[in-house]
Design an enzyme around this catalytic site. Structure first.
Site, PDB file in Angstrom:
ATOM      1  N   HIS A  23      46.702  17.928  37.623  1.00  0.00           N
ATOM      2  CA  HIS A  23      45.669  18.326  36.673  1.00  0.00           C
ATOM      3  C   HIS A  23      45.221  17.215  35.733  1.00  0.00           C
ATOM      4  O   HIS A  23      44.061  17.169  35.340  1.00  0.00           O
ATOM      5  CB  HIS A  23      46.175  19.511  35.850  1.00  0.00           C
ATOM      6  CG  HIS A  23      45.169  20.033  34.880  1.00  0.00           C
ATOM      7  ND1 HIS A  23      43.986  20.626  35.270  1.00  0.00           N
ATOM      8  CD2 HIS A  23      45.166  20.051  33.510  1.00  0.00           C
ATOM      9  CE1 HIS A  23      43.305  21.006  34.199  1.00  0.00           C
ATOM     10  NE2 HIS A  23      43.994  20.651  33.123  1.00  0.00           N
ATOM     11  N   ASP A  45      39.336  19.510  31.972  1.00  0.00           N
ATOM     12  CA  ASP A  45      40.000  20.748  31.563  1.00  0.00           C
ATOM     13  C   ASP A  45      39.011  21.560  30.721  1.00  0.00           C
ATOM     14  O   ASP A  45      37.883  21.780  31.128  1.00  0.00           O
ATOM     15  CB  ASP A  45      41.313  20.429  30.840  1.00  0.00           C
ATOM     16  CG  ASP A  45      42.109  21.669  30.468  1.00  0.00           C
ATOM     17  OD1 ASP A  45      42.755  22.242  31.366  1.00  0.00           O
ATOM     18  OD2 ASP A  45      42.066  22.070  29.293  1.00  0.00           O
TER      19      ASP A  45
END
Length: 322
Positions: A301, A101
């Protein structure tokens, strides 16, 4: 066994998790938003057992690490500098850096700015994005959102100086919705796309009946709630508020390629691919020694927590091949 401790670097007290032999090759693991060093537990254990020295800090503004008050203290030069200081404080002269991320852009920039120190790099979920030569990113994001007609990109909403207030008003709900909306187990029509409809926010757009992802235990979730209840979201969101400043500060990197050994992993169903996925196709042009580019089927994610076995295997294979 994973150990935790505070370590003092030049300008920051950093809280770290670590495992593995003292003389093992160092692998530095950088988390993203809204996470902590604990998001890497499975990788710390696996790398440590494989003979590597694995270290995952709470990043600047997060968890047990110091939280400078000023927004400009979260620019990319500070974030990279923290990792340089941490490697030095650990008594090392080189390491492999891995980021997920927001941690991925930090890792990519570590490799760009200090190739002597960060001798290999891996990014999860967020591909390397070269600096745009024709202007800062937030006006470009606004123009893209307007052209697509999908609403406002959440990154644009985060630029507001009080954007963190909504998340701090109900930390548990904010975190539960954030994890749910970007998870691979969430149905497609309930996942976030990153674009926010008019009148909504990053949190309000997520259904109120959002649940914890299958991999997130109540005890693990409570660790996040405790950390963000104590430390707030201002520092973490200040990372986003420095995007244009970062563009200004990194003109010296324009056109620079990453020449160290590298790898990239992304979940097939990662919502980030809606707004950053186009950079995946050109990775080999900017990462000149790209060893592998992996798409995990069905994954979302939170890659290292959703699919720890696959991520562990890929990372260990990568560092063994260096």
């Amino acid at each position: 066994m994973i150990k935790t401790r505070a370590i003092q670097t030049d300008g920051l007290k950093q809280h770290i998790l670590e495992a593995g032999p003292e003389d093992g090759s160092l692998v530095l693991l950088i988390h993203g938003f809204p996470e902590l060093g604990i998001s890497w537990r499975a990788q710390i254990e696996a790398l440590g057992q494989a003979g590597y020295r694995a270290v995952a800090p709470d990043m600047r503004g997060y968890g047990g690490t110091d939280k400078p008050a000023e927004t400009q203290d979260y620019a990319i030069l500070h974030l990279v500098g923290d990792m340089v200081d941490l490697v030095r404080a650990l008594g090392r002269e080189a390491c492999t850096v891995v980021g997920h991320d927001w941690g991925a852009p930090v890792a990519w920039h570590c490799a760009l700015m200090r190739p002597d120190l960060f001798t290999a790099v891996a990014g999860l979920s967020v591909p390397f994005q070269p600096r745009r030569p024709n202007g800062p990113p937030t006006p470009a994001m606004a123009a893209i959102s307007k052209r697509l007609g999908k609403g406002e990109l959440y990154i644009s909403q985060f630029q507001a100086p009080d954007a963190h207030a909504e998340m701090e008003a109900d930390v548990a709900t904010a975190l539960r919705k954030a994890f749910y909306s970007y998870d691979g187990a969430t149905p497609p029509d309930r996942q976030s796309t990153g674009f926010i409809a008019p009148g909504h926010s990053f949190i309000s757009e997520v259904p109120d009946d959002a649940t914890l992802p299958p991999w997130m235990s109540e005890a693990h979730f409570a660790e996040y709630v405790s950390a963000f209840s104590g430390g707030g979201f201002k520092g973490p969101m200040d990372w986003y508020r420095n995007l244009d400043r970062n563009w200004s500060l990194t003109a010296f990197l324009q056109g620079q390629r990453i020449r160290q050994p590298s790898m990239f992993m992304v979940g097939e169903r990662d919502p980030v691919r809606h707004y950053a996925g186009q950079h995946e196709a050109g990775l080999k042009d900017w990462l000149t020694d790209l060893r592998s580019q992996i798409v995990l089927p069905g994954a979302g994610h939170w890659l290292q927590q959703e699919r720890p076995d696959e991520v562990n295997a890929a990372l260990i294979g990568f560092v063994k091949g260096l």
